[in-house]
Design a protein around this motif. Structure first.
Motif, mmCIF file in Angstrom:
data_model
loop_
_atom_site.group_PDB
_atom_site.id
_atom_site.type_symbol
_atom_site.label_atom_id
_atom_site.label_comp_id
_atom_site.label_asym_id
_atom_site.label_seq_id
_atom_site.Cartn_x
_atom_site.Cartn_y
_atom_site.Cartn_z
ATOM 1 N N ASP A 63 0.817 -1.178 -0.095
ATOM 2 C CA ASP A 63 -0.194 -0.007 0.060
ATOM 3 C C ASP A 63 0.862 1.178 -0.020
ATOM 4 O O ASP A 63 0.400 2.293 0.567
ATOM 5 N N CYS A 64 1.921 1.398 -0.442
ATOM 6 C CA CYS A 64 3.073 2.448 -0.741
ATOM 7 C C CYS A 64 2.071 3.554 -1.325
ATOM 8 O O CYS A 64 1.624 3.497 -2.386
ATOM 9 N N ALA A 65 2.121 4.708 -0.465
ATOM 10 C CA ALA A 65 1.005 5.749 -0.657
ATOM 11 C C ALA A 65 1.379 6.609 -2.100
ATOM 12 O O ALA A 65 0.775 7.120 -2.700
ATOM 13 N N TYR A 66 2.717 6.650 -2.409
ATOM 14 C CA TYR A 66 3.070 7.122 -3.643
ATOM 15 C C TYR A 66 3.150 6.124 -5.151
ATOM 16 O O TYR A 66 3.400 6.686 -5.946
ATOM 17 N N CYS A 67 2.544 4.944 -4.845
ATOM 18 C CA CYS A 67 2.899 4.005 -6.004
ATOM 19 C C CYS A 67 1.877 3.698 -7.038
ATOM 20 O O CYS A 67 0.906 3.277 -6.471
ATOM 21 N N PRO A 68 1.568 3.924 -8.009
ATOM 22 C CA PRO A 68 0.535 3.647 -8.959
ATOM 23 C C PRO A 68 0.577 2.344 -9.518
ATOM 24 O O PRO A 68 -0.496 1.780 -9.957
ATOM 25 N N GLN A 69 1.645 1.485 -8.843
ATOM 26 C CA GLN A 69 1.421 -0.064 -9.140
ATOM 27 C C GLN A 69 0.679 -0.824 -8.093
ATOM 28 O O GLN A 69 0.474 -2.047 -8.179
ATOM 29 N N ALA A 70 0.249 -0.252 -6.873
ATOM 30 C CA ALA A 70 -0.330 -0.855 -6.127
ATOM 31 C C ALA A 70 -1.714 -1.436 -6.563
ATOM 32 O O ALA A 70 -2.479 -0.603 -6.993
ATOM 33 N N ALA A 71 -2.006 -2.618 -6.228
ATOM 34 C CA ALA A 71 -3.320 -2.955 -6.676
ATOM 35 C C ALA A 71 -4.444 -2.349 -6.287
ATOM 36 O O ALA A 71 -5.780 -2.253 -6.855
ATOM 37 N N ARG A 72 -4.410 -1.833 -4.967
ATOM 38 C CA ARG A 72 -5.730 -1.360 -4.399
ATOM 39 C C ARG A 72 -6.029 0.182 -4.797
ATOM 40 O O ARG A 72 -7.106 0.846 -4.586
ATOM 41 N N TYR A 73 -5.016 0.683 -5.665
ATOM 42 C CA TYR A 73 -5.597 2.056 -6.101
ATOM 43 C C TYR A 73 -5.832 1.949 -7.523
ATOM 44 O O TYR A 73 -5.416 1.046 -8.285
ATOM 45 N N HIS A 74 -6.622 3.097 -8.052
ATOM 46 C CA HIS A 74 -6.944 3.076 -9.262
ATOM 47 C C HIS A 74 -6.366 4.104 -10.081
ATOM 48 O O HIS A 74 -6.664 5.236 -10.095
ATOM 49 N N THR A 75 -5.206 3.625 -10.684
ATOM 50 C CA THR A 75 -4.487 4.893 -11.178
ATOM 51 C C THR A 75 -4.263 4.719 -13.010
ATOM 52 O O THR A 75 -3.552 5.349 -13.554
ATOM 53 N N GLY A 76 -4.921 3.569 -13.348
ATOM 54 C CA GLY A 76 -4.891 3.288 -14.765
ATOM 55 C C GLY A 76 -3.998 2.657 -15.440
ATOM 56 O O GLY A 76 -3.354 2.582 -16.550
ATOM 57 N N VAL A 77 -2.805 1.939 -14.483
ATOM 58 C CA VAL A 77 -1.833 1.293 -14.914
ATOM 59 C C VAL A 77 -2.159 -0.150 -15.056
ATOM 60 O O VAL A 77 -3.034 -0.627 -14.320
ATOM 61 N N ASP A 78 -1.892 -0.709 -16.422
ATOM 62 C CA ASP A 78 -2.345 -2.006 -16.769
ATOM 63 C C ASP A 78 -1.408 -2.974 -16.057
ATOM 64 O O ASP A 78 -0.152 -2.522 -16.206
ATOM 65 N N VAL A 79 -2.044 -4.001 -15.784
ATOM 66 C CA VAL A 79 -1.179 -4.978 -15.054
ATOM 67 C C VAL A 79 -0.604 -5.965 -16.071
ATOM 68 O O VAL A 79 -1.342 -6.333 -16.893
ATOM 69 N N HIS A 80 0.673 -6.322 -16.053
ATOM 70 C CA HIS A 80 1.452 -7.129 -16.970
ATOM 71 C C HIS A 80 2.180 -8.313 -16.196
ATOM 72 O O HIS A 80 3.039 -7.835 -15.115
ATOM 73 N N LYS A 81 2.136 -9.447 -16.673
ATOM 74 C CA LYS A 81 2.794 -10.324 -16.035
ATOM 75 C C LYS A 81 4.447 -10.254 -16.465
ATOM 76 O O LYS A 81 4.665 -9.219 -17.037
ATOM 77 N N LEU A 82 5.427 -11.200 -15.849
ATOM 78 C CA LEU A 82 6.538 -11.163 -16.229
ATOM 79 C C LEU A 82 6.903 -11.047 -17.869
ATOM 80 O O LEU A 82 6.483 -11.808 -18.489
ATOM 81 N N MET A 83 7.823 -9.965 -18.190
ATOM 82 C CA MET A 83 8.022 -10.071 -19.603
ATOM 83 C C MET A 83 9.017 -11.079 -20.046
ATOM 84 O O MET A 83 9.670 -11.920 -19.370
ATOM 85 N N PRO A 84 8.660 -11.662 -21.218
ATOM 86 C CA PRO A 84 9.508 -12.551 -21.878
ATOM 87 C C PRO A 84 11.278 -12.081 -21.835
ATOM 88 O O PRO A 84 11.413 -10.971 -22.084
ATOM 89 N N GLN A 85 12.043 -13.038 -21.521
ATOM 90 C CA GLN A 85 13.452 -12.633 -21.418
ATOM 91 C C GLN A 85 13.977 -11.987 -22.793
ATOM 92 O O GLN A 85 14.771 -11.137 -22.577
ATOM 93 N N GLN A 86 13.631 -12.455 -24.062
ATOM 94 C CA GLN A 86 14.054 -12.100 -25.181
ATOM 95 C C GLN A 86 13.650 -10.487 -25.218
ATOM 96 O O GLN A 86 14.365 -9.539 -25.593
ATOM 97 N N GLU A 87 12.401 -9.989 -24.701
ATOM 98 C CA GLU A 87 12.215 -8.636 -24.797
ATOM 99 C C GLU A 87 12.831 -7.862 -24.002
ATOM 100 O O GLU A 87 13.507 -6.669 -24.233
#
Length: 333
Positions: A63-87
């Protein structure tokens, strides 16, 4: 602080009163002293160029208050799973071509778990290391075993910021403790990995909180090799979205004080640089900053791109620091 032109002794016993006196000096005097210390310990005009890539974005349980990646906040950041190694390796190659010598991979995890995703990250570390880049990770909390695995894979540095003072910490994050932060840094240090740890200003903290955070960093048994100084980038949807922006003078004061307290550390002008003019950034370099992130994004927030920074380097006469410089100097000496 300097005597007979000799380097000031490295210290790990700074008192809060001493740090407060340094921090509160008239800002031009503070810049001059920091610049003098910087010249004694560092190659002036040399800046470490780093690139930060989010290899797993959003959905974090913290719940880091500054972070747009926290699941509990609605910040418009799309959730992406771990990137493929080659990328990831392709991004690292682009970063190297753009002039970066350190490549940092960030994953929005509370902590590392011993699973297939961690195995994939270890493979990414090996791959980036083979490109001749200093490879860094910021993956949340790690235990001793995980830190050792990262070291074996070729990890050069691990980032785990303190964010703020211990006293202010609970007002920013409640899902882990300050001791959790310090334990991860200890585990990284025990594994022989370079420590990258700093903080964020503009969270609503006081000057006293900033001084106490610098005290914690500068009284560690060994100073962090890299100390990022971040200015909050307020993101809509987070609890801190309405925080006022910090001034360049606040950044300069933090950078200069960090440089005087930790002369051998890289002091990184980090988040918030995107809205600073070249003149303002030059003040930060004069005050002792000698590391930046370059590339269009810092995880999910805007950042100057490679071409913009290349122009700034040419204008100011700055040169990128080479990868593994410390190790190469040890081998040569």
């Amino acid at each position: 602080m300097m005597q007979n032109g000799q380097n000031t002794a490295l210290r790990n016993d700074w008192s809060l009163e001493e740090i407060e006196a340094i921090y509160n000096r008239p800002v031009l005097e503070l810049i001059v002293e920091a610049a003098t210390v910087h010249k004694q310990y560092q190659a002036t005009g040399e800046v470490q160029v780093c690139t930060l890539l989010s290899v797993k974005t959003g959905g974090c349980t913290e719940d880091c208050a500054y972070c747009p990646q926290a699941a509990r906040y609605h910040t418009g950041v799309d959730v992406h799973k771990l990137m493929p190694q080659q990328e990831v390796l392709s991004a690292a190659q682009r970063a190297k071509k753009g002039g970066s010598t350190r490549f940092c991979m960030g994953a929005a995890w509370r902590e590392v778990r011993d699973n297939r995703d961690f195995d994939k990250v270890l493979d990414m570390v090996k791959g980036v290391n083979e490109l001749g880049l200093e490879v860094c990770c910021t993956l949340g909390m790690v235990n001793e075993y995980q830190a050792e695995k990262l070291k074996e894979a070729g990890l050069y540095a691990y980032n785990h910021n303190l964010d703020t003072s211990e006293e202010n910490y609970a007002s920013i994050i409640t899902t882990r403790t300050y001791d959790d932060r310090l334990n991860t840094i200890d585990n990284v240090r025990k594994a022989g990995i370079s420590v990258c740890s700093g903080g964020i200003i503009g969270l609503g903290e006081t000057d006293e909180d900033r001084i106490k955070m610098l005290h914690t960093l500068s009284t560690m048994v060994q100073h962090p090799e890299s100390v990022p100084v971040n200015a909050l980038v307020p993101v809509k949807g987070t609890p801190l979205e309405h925080q006022p922006l910090v001034s360049v003078w606040e950044m300069v004061r933090m950078i200069a004080t960090a440089r005087i307290l930790m002369p051998k550390s890289m002091v990184r002008l980090s988040a918030g640089r995107e809205r600073m003019s070249v003149t303002e950034q030059a003040l930060c370099f004069l005050a002792g900053a000698n590391s930046i992130f370059t590339g269009e994004k810092l995880l999910t927030t805007p950042n100057p791109d490679f071409d913009t920074d290349k122009s700034m380097f040419e204008l100011l006469g700055l040169n990128p620091r080479k990868s593994f410089k410390e190790e190469k100097q040890l081998v040569c000496s």
